[in-house]
Scaffold this active site. Structure first.
Site, PDB file in Angstrom:
ATOM      1  N   TYR A  68      46.571  44.480  45.108  1.00  0.00           N
ATOM      2  CA  TYR A  68      45.127  44.195  45.171  1.00  0.00           C
ATOM      3  C   TYR A  68      44.367  45.253  45.955  1.00  0.00           C
ATOM      4  O   TYR A  68      43.228  45.589  45.630  1.00  0.00           O
ATOM      5  CB  TYR A  68      44.871  42.776  45.707  1.00  0.00           C
ATOM      6  CG  TYR A  68      45.111  41.770  44.611  1.00  0.00           C
ATOM      7  CD1 TYR A  68      46.317  41.080  44.504  1.00  0.00           C
ATOM      8  CD2 TYR A  68      44.161  41.592  43.608  1.00  0.00           C
ATOM      9  CE1 TYR A  68      46.562  40.211  43.450  1.00  0.00           C
ATOM     10  CE2 TYR A  68      44.398  40.734  42.544  1.00  0.00           C
ATOM     11  CZ  TYR A  68      45.605  40.059  42.462  1.00  0.00           C
ATOM     12  OH  TYR A  68      45.841  39.227  41.393  1.00  0.00           O
ATOM     13  N   GLN A 103      35.398  36.873  33.683  1.00  0.00           N
ATOM     14  CA  GLN A 103      36.795  36.779  34.108  1.00  0.00           C
ATOM     15  C   GLN A 103      37.107  37.930  35.064  1.00  0.00           C
ATOM     16  O   GLN A 103      38.159  37.973  35.672  1.00  0.00           O
ATOM     17  CB  GLN A 103      37.739  36.851  32.910  1.00  0.00           C
ATOM     18  CG  GLN A 103      37.529  35.744  31.884  1.00  0.00           C
ATOM     19  CD  GLN A 103      38.294  36.031  30.618  1.00  0.00           C
ATOM     20  OE1 GLN A 103      39.455  35.657  30.465  1.00  0.00           O
ATOM     21  NE2 GLN A 103      37.660  36.733  29.712  1.00  0.00           N
ATOM     22  N   ASN A 104      36.185  38.869  35.152  1.00  0.00           N
ATOM     23  CA  ASN A 104      36.405  40.065  35.962  1.00  0.00           C
ATOM     24  C   ASN A 104      36.240  39.751  37.449  1.00  0.00           C
ATOM     25  O   ASN A 104      35.436  38.905  37.825  1.00  0.00           O
ATOM     26  CB  ASN A 104      35.424  41.177  35.565  1.00  0.00           C
ATOM     27  CG  ASN A 104      35.614  41.584  34.113  1.00  0.00           C
ATOM     28  OD1 ASN A 104      36.655  41.311  33.526  1.00  0.00           O
ATOM     29  ND2 ASN A 104      34.599  42.197  33.526  1.00  0.00           N
ATOM     30  N   VAL A 105      37.001  40.464  38.234  1.00  0.00           N
ATOM     31  CA  VAL A 105      36.991  40.231  39.689  1.00  0.00           C
ATOM     32  C   VAL A 105      36.441  41.456  40.422  1.00  0.00           C
ATOM     33  O   VAL A 105      36.454  41.516  41.644  1.00  0.00           O
ATOM     34  CB  VAL A 105      38.430  39.898  40.177  1.00  0.00           C
ATOM     35  CG1 VAL A 105      38.909  38.577  39.567  1.00  0.00           C
ATOM     36  CG2 VAL A 105      39.424  41.010  39.841  1.00  0.00           C
ATOM     37  N   HIS A 121      37.395  33.725  37.796  1.00  0.00           N
ATOM     38  CA  HIS A 121      38.723  34.088  38.310  1.00  0.00           C
ATOM     39  C   HIS A 121      38.658  34.664  39.710  1.00  0.00           C
ATOM     40  O   HIS A 121      39.614  35.287  40.163  1.00  0.00           O
ATOM     41  CB  HIS A 121      39.405  35.092  37.368  1.00  0.00           C
ATOM     42  CG  HIS A 121      39.808  34.473  36.051  1.00  0.00           C
ATOM     43  ND1 HIS A 121      40.110  35.200  34.941  1.00  0.00           N
ATOM     44  CD2 HIS A 121      39.955  33.177  35.686  1.00  0.00           C
ATOM     45  CE1 HIS A 121      40.420  34.385  33.941  1.00  0.00           C
ATOM     46  NE2 HIS A 121      40.332  33.156  34.365  1.00  0.00           N
ATOM     47  N   CYS A 132      42.768  28.462  57.952  1.00  0.00           N
ATOM     48  CA  CYS A 132      41.493  27.738  58.115  1.00  0.00           C
ATOM     49  C   CYS A 132      40.708  27.663  56.811  1.00  0.00           C
ATOM     50  O   CYS A 132      39.598  27.129  56.782  1.00  0.00           O
ATOM     51  CB  CYS A 132      40.645  28.405  59.212  1.00  0.00           C
ATOM     52  SG  CYS A 132      40.001  30.017  58.755  1.00  0.00           S
ATOM     53  N   CYS A 149      43.243  36.620  59.403  1.00  0.00           N
ATOM     54  CA  CYS A 149      41.907  36.029  59.501  1.00  0.00           C
ATOM     55  C   CYS A 149      41.297  36.366  60.862  1.00  0.00           C
ATOM     56  O   CYS A 149      41.932  36.140  61.901  1.00  0.00           O
ATOM     57  CB  CYS A 149      42.051  34.513  59.356  1.00  0.00           C
ATOM     58  SG  CYS A 149      40.545  33.591  59.666  1.00  0.00           S
ATOM     59  N   GLY A 189      34.298  42.138  25.540  1.00  0.00           N
ATOM     60  CA  GLY A 189      35.381  42.856  26.222  1.00  0.00           C
ATOM     61  C   GLY A 189      36.486  41.971  26.745  1.00  0.00           C
ATOM     62  O   GLY A 189      37.001  42.199  27.841  1.00  0.00           O
ATOM     63  N   SER A 191      40.239  39.886  25.554  1.00  0.00           N
ATOM     64  CA  SER A 191      41.244  39.624  24.513  1.00  0.00           C
ATOM     65  C   SER A 191      41.306  38.127  24.215  1.00  0.00           C
ATOM     66  O   SER A 191      41.956  37.705  23.265  1.00  0.00           O
ATOM     67  CB  SER A 191      42.620  40.107  25.004  1.00  0.00           C
ATOM     68  OG  SER A 191      42.945  39.444  26.229  1.00  0.00           O
TER      69      SER A 191
END
Ligand code: BV8
Ligand code: ZN
Length: 252
Positions: A68, A103-105, A121, A132, A149, A189, A191
């Site tokens: 990520y 759906q894009n992040v 998503h 927390c 955190c 865009g 599938s």
């Protein structure tokens, strides 16, 4: 893509009271963000189970954070493309009768100026604390492979919906409502293989009579095509601005 299909899609849009859009990774491709299922897709070299599932995070959180952080680094250096801005123009025209479910992040829709964005998503920009439960917008700066955190020192995870996880209830309910109520659904865009997001497409067609007109904008036909009334095949960064240009000035 032929001009008559483009003109027909523009006619349906002009007559629409409510417009809903579902986007996937393809709308960000021209900004330089790899899609998931193309040959060079994001999942390359990574089994989905290992990097986008709760089990994968339990087994190897550092691997998941590396994955990520790499996507955050990619998202940090890209900008919205004309397709994102065309969707902002559609929202300017329909106002609160326009809904964009993505759906894009990558956050590019909001960066382009879209306001009513349902990130079904989650988002690369946000983290969730496992202790927390605080969800925080942390931008796209590097977070290291074991971020903690700042409030309680608990472990952080990306605020992303992984496979096997349910979508945020309020956001999903809003997306269902928008799809069920719209007169035109643009499917851009994607599938359309990931559920339940892909189910918004048949829902738009069947929730009311007459169902919504579904317009697919993609490079190629997909799982969505069988529900589409029209397919406009070409890069969304070119097709969407052409479609918006055809709408002309809104009738007062
Ligand atoms: C759930 C976050 C249960 C991660 C993502 C069998 C059948 C049906 C469903 C399932 C099944 N087995 C398992 C499932 C469920 C599963 C699922 O759908 N699996 C699929 C793969 C079969 N779904 C889930 O697990 C969901 N949760 O079901 O929970 C539950 C229920 C109740 C209570 C508790 C639990 C959660 C799904 C969410 C997963 N997370 N993302 C991350 O991003 O890191 S999904 C991931 O795929 C991304 O979000 C991405 O957006 C999404 C969809 O992919 P696309 O966006 O469509 O991208 P793709 O590369 O596939 O396609 C790009 C398209 O763009 C292509 O068509 C290409 O032609 C086009 N394109 C390229 N360039 C352009 C272009 N188009 C236009 N212009 C261009 N320039
Ligand atoms: Zn915390």
């Amino acid at each position: 893509m032929n001009d008559s299909d483009l003109a027909q899609a523009a006619d349906w849009l002009r007559a629409a009271q409510r417009v809903c859009v579902l986007t996937g990774a393809g709308v960000s491709a021209e900004s330089g963000i790899p899609t998931f299922r193309a040959a060079d897709g994001l999942w390359e070299g990574h089994r989905i189970e290992d990097v986008a599932s709760p089990g994968g995070f339990e087994r190897d959180p550092a691997l998941v954070w590396d994955f990520y952080n790499a996507r955050r680094a990619n998202a940090r250096v890209v900008t919205p493309n004309p397709g994102h801005y065309a969707l902002v123009a559609l929202e300017d025209r329909w106002g609160d009768r326009f809904t964009l479910a993505t759906q894009n992040v990558d956050g590019l829709h909001r960066i382009a100026g879209s306001r009513n964005v349902l990130e079904v998503h989650g988002s690369l920009h946000r983290t969730q604390c496992l202790r927390c439960c605080k969800v925080a917008d942390r931008g796209l700066e590097p977070l290291g492979d074991a971020p903690e955190c700042p409030l309680c020192d608990g472990r952080l995870r990306p605020d992303i919906v992984w496979f096997g996880e349910s979508l945020p209830e309020d956001i999903w309910a809003a997306a269902l409502h928008a799809a069920a109520e719209c007169d035109v659904l643009l499917v851009v865009g994607t599938s359309a293989v990931v559920h339940p997001a892909a189910s918004l497409i048949p829902i738009a067609k069947r929730a009311k009579t007459p169902g919504a007109k579904v317009v697919e904008i993609n490079l190629t036909p997909t799982e969505a095509s069988r529900h589409a009334d029209i397919g406009l095949y070409g890069p969304s960064g070119q097709v969407l601005p052409k479609l918006v240009a055809l709408l002309g000035e809104p009738v007062a």
